[in-house]
Design a protein around this motif. Structure first.
Motif, short mmCIF file in Angstrom:
data_model
loop_
_atom_site.label_atom_id
_atom_site.label_comp_id
_atom_site.label_asym_id
_atom_site.label_seq_id
_atom_site.Cartn_x
_atom_site.Cartn_y
_atom_site.Cartn_z
N ALA A 224 26.09 30.41 -7.82
CA ALA A 224 25.65 31.61 -7.09
C ALA A 224 26.84 32.46 -6.66
CB ALA A 224 24.82 31.20 -5.88
N GLU A 225 27.91 31.79 -6.29
CA GLU A 225 29.09 32.52 -5.83
C GLU A 225 29.59 33.53 -6.85
OE1 GLU A 225 32.95 30.68 -4.37
OE2 GLU A 225 31.37 29.49 -3.36
N HIS A 226 29.37 33.21 -8.14
CA HIS A 226 29.87 34.10 -9.19
C HIS A 226 28.74 34.82 -9.92
CE1 HIS A 226 33.93 32.33 -9.01
NE2 HIS A 226 33.28 31.23 -8.72
N ASP A 227 27.49 34.56 -9.56
CA ASP A 227 26.40 35.10 -10.37
C ASP A 227 25.32 35.72 -9.48
OD1 ASP A 227 25.27 34.54 -13.45
OD2 ASP A 227 23.72 34.88 -11.93
N GLU A 228 25.18 37.02 -9.59
CA GLU A 228 24.25 37.79 -8.76
C GLU A 228 22.82 37.24 -8.79
OE1 GLU A 228 24.68 40.50 -6.78
OE2 GLU A 228 26.85 40.14 -7.00
N GLU A 229 22.36 36.99 -10.03
CA GLU A 229 20.99 36.55 -10.22
C GLU A 229 20.69 35.28 -9.44
OE1 GLU A 229 20.11 37.59 -14.65
OE2 GLU A 229 19.26 35.62 -14.19
N VAL A 230 21.57 34.30 -9.64
CA VAL A 230 21.38 33.02 -8.96
C VAL A 230 21.57 33.19 -7.46
CG1 VAL A 230 22.19 30.63 -8.82
CG2 VAL A 230 22.03 31.76 -11.04
#
Ligand code: GDP
Length: 683
Positions: A224-230
């Protein structure tokens, strides 16, 4: 014969990289077995594996020649079914980092294998940094979890700290050491086990539910830290679906922003099938790695003119020359004419093969993204580009570091001398990282390390039947200058009956970091233009034999300031001789010094031997840079002249009751201290 049109999204060009002994060969071997390429499992310690196929490799039990091999793998729940995996075997020994670099250049992704007991070792760091440089996305496989002392969590921490990577732990081991049974896939929440050697997917063991929940939470957070969707899902308190997580992990891996970490025991046949799944799921296809070309990148890559890189040449006693080629765009077909843009020569492709370890399958052609072997190329050497003559391109070529160690070879007979020259020519096409020169009528070959030279000499004997006396390996010293010298004038004049020789030059020399530079400042035709390159060539002649002890020179800039010529007696030869003599004269006055290769040494030994190891390195003119701890042992970092490191392996073992190990790599050339230089300079 088959014509293959591979869907690029279903191709994975990968390598396996590791510290020697981490289990790279065993893992590769298992991959070939499970994908059906080899039908029995060869063990490394029997000297019988499909991938390590040259005799020296079998004898030494290490992988040296990188072989490309193709296999196929289907992931049940992934889109697209069967995938083609081109596996490039990369060497692990540090002497062969050049081979590693050559492989990294043509890979789209890699599996980094670590020893679950030793963790991240110095060489793994080296290879990891090389992969960083080439931007190669990686999956980590923590191997040997069946061994006493294996510690998965510690390895993950080392991957974070030593390698500065962002590990995404996607698996947890079930049991450890002798009780190691399998792995839990944190994305699917299922367990993979191998009762009686058969792969089975079962429920997570009840005792692990809490651990799995916690680690899965960490994985989602990290993604999540690197991925908007997650992140959006995470913030909203929703669980991302398996597909979404797979896609997000893939995006992060492909962008080299994070690296999935898996685990297993290749030797016990546990964890290899899920590793193959991960290769397909997370590592990039050639399309991911290629610059995007409009809306239809795949078709565009295939339809574009040919561009391909020759990255490996193997000469075989029976088959002759086989060139391994990575195709970037277009198609490469048997019988076609191609253009070598580096040599500016046309070449004809004979046969095209897909290679499965030591078996070859002849194919009619291969397209963008693929890796194949080609027969029939005569001029092409490693690192050169093959392309369409109407659309010439040069793909980025590779740099090769200077050899630091050399050995003299003296053929026994005239026939041996001829075979030696063939051997040298063929071997240098295979391996541009070794060099050859003549020294007082002797052939001297230079390479990256003792082992590198040993293998070259073995190959000369075995493949090319060269009988020769081989000298002891010695250091490749260099010479350089410490001072600038202005305006050295030299007139070369020779009168011998008919046409004489006349050339006059005025030069300056000054130290530079390394290499050789030639600057021309001559104006007004004081030396005719056509003779300027001759002066340059003369200086380069002189560079090859230094004034102190005849070693090759480095770090000199020559400026040609002025000169004079004679309308009849001046010639290219006269100016070349004048350049060479002037250069020698200038260098003699420019405080010449000897340089020696200094190595970065990392010696690891148990605490009780630390003092002895440090004392010994000091006695070898070593400079201790620091000490640390690794896997319960002490590590000494030092800079040591290569000349002091011959036979160190045995010595270190003796000092540490066989428990010490070390790695060594070229760091830089440094001035030889005067007391040592006296023993090297004649007279
Ligand atoms: P490479 O030098 O990285 O190619 O390593 P190898 O595959 O040659 O393995 C080195 C040694 O470790 C061999 O003796 C293997 O049998 C052994 N080995 C490899 N993988 C494992 C493993 O998972 N568990 C154990 N116990 N030994 C292993």
């Amino acid at each position: 014969m088959t014509t293959t049109a591979l869907a690029l999204t279903k191709v994975r060009n990968i390598g396996i990289m590791a510290h020697i002994d981490a289990g790279k060969t065993t893992t590769a071997e298992r991959i070939l077995f499970y994908t059906g390429v080899s039908h029995r499992i060869g063990e490394v310690h029997d000297g019988d594996t499909a991938l390590d196929f040259t005799k020296q490799e079998r004898d030494r039990g290490i992988t040296i020649t990188s072989a490309a091999t193709t296999c196929r793998w289907t992931v049940e729940d992934a889109a697209g079914g069967e995938h083609t995996i081109n596996l490039i075997d990369t060497p692990g020994h540090v002497d062969f980092t050049i081979e590693v670099e050559r492989c990294l250049r043509v890979l789209d992704g890699a599996v980094a294998v670590f020893d679950g007991v030793a963790g991240v070792e110095p060489q793994s760091e080296t290879v990891w940094r090389q992969a960083d440089r080439y931007g190669v996305p990686r999956i980590c496989f923590v191997n040997k979890l069946d061994r006493a002392g294996a510690d998965f969590a510690r390895c993950v921490e080392m991957i974070r700290e030593r390698l500065g990577a962002v590990p995404l732990v996607v698996q947890l081991p079930i049991g450890t050491e002798a009780g190691f049974e399998g792995v839990v896939d944190l994305v699917s929440g299922r367990a993979h086990v191998w009762p009686e050697g058969r792969h089975a997917v079962v429920d997570v063991p009840s005792g692990m539910a809490e651990d799995v929940r916690r680690w899965r939470g960490r994985l989602i957070e990290a993604v999540a830290e690197h991925d908007e969707e997650v992140m959006a899902l995470y913030v909203g308190g929703a669980e991302p679906s398996q597909e979404r997580l797979h896609a997000a992990i893939r995006r992060l891996t492909v962008a080299s922003a994070a690296t999935p970490v898996l685990c297993g025991s290749a030797f016990r046949n546990k964890g290899v099938e899920p590793l193959l799944d991960a290769v397909v799921r997370y590592l990039p296809s050639p399309l991911d790695a290629a610059p995007q070309v409009g809306d239809a990148p795949e078709a565009a890559l295939e339809e574009a003119p040919l561009s391909a890189l020759a990255f490996k040449i193997m000469s075989d006693r029976h088959l002759g020359r086989l060139t391994f080629v990575r195709i970037y765009t277009g198609r490469l077909a048997a019988g076609a004419s191609v253009f070598n843009s580096v040599k500016e020569r046309k070449e004809r492709i004979g046969k095209v093969y897909r290679v499965h370890a030591d078996r070859r399958e002849e194919i009619a052609s291969a397209g963008a993204g693929d890796i194949v072997a080609v027969m029939g190329l005569k001029q092409t050497t490693t690192g050169e580009t093959l392309c369409d003559a109407a659309h010439p391109v040069v793909l980025e070529s590779m740099d090769f570091p200077d050899p630091v160690i050399e050995v003299a070879i003296e053929p026994r007979s005239k026939a041996d001398r001829e075979r030696l020259s063939t051997a040298i020519q063929r071997l240098s096409e295979e391996d541009p990282s070794f060099q050859v020169h003549d020294e007082d009528g002797q052939t001297v070959i230079g390479g990256m390390g003792e082992l590198h030279l040993e293998i070259l000499v073995d190959r000369m004997r075995e493949v090319f039947d060269v009988e020769a006396n081989v000298g002891r390996p010695r250091v490749a010293y260099r010479e350089t200058i410490r001072a600038a010298v202005e305006r050295v004038e030299l007139t070369h004049r020779k009168q011998s009956g008919g046409k004489g020789q006349f050339a006059k030059v005025l030069i300056s020399v000054e130290p530079i970091e390394d290499g050789y530079e030639f600057v021309n400042r001559v104006t007004g035709g004081r030396i005719p233009k056509e003779f300027i390159p001759s002066v340059d060539a003369g200086c380069q002649d002189a560079m090859s034999t230094g004034v102190l002890a005849g070693y090759e020179m480095t770090g000199v800039r020559v400026t040609l300031l002025d000169g004079d010529f004679h309308p009849v007696d001046s010639s290219e030869l006269a100016f070349r001789i004048a350049g060479s003599l002037a250069f020698g004269e200038a260098v003699r006055r420019a405080s010449p010094v000897l340089l020696e290769p200094v190595m970065t040494v990392e010696a690891t030994a148990p605490e009780e031997h630390l003092g002895a190891v440090i004392g010994d390195l000091n006695a070898r003119r070593g400079r201790i840079e620091g000490t640390g701890e690794r896997a319960g042992a002490r590590v000494v970092h030092a800079l040591v002249p290569l000349s002091e490191m011959f036979g160190y392996v045995g010595h270190l073992r003796g000092m540490t009751s066989g428990r010490g190990v070390f790695t060594m790599q070229f760091a830089a050339y440094a001035e030889v201290p005067a007391s040592v230089a006296r023993t090297l300079v004649p007279g």
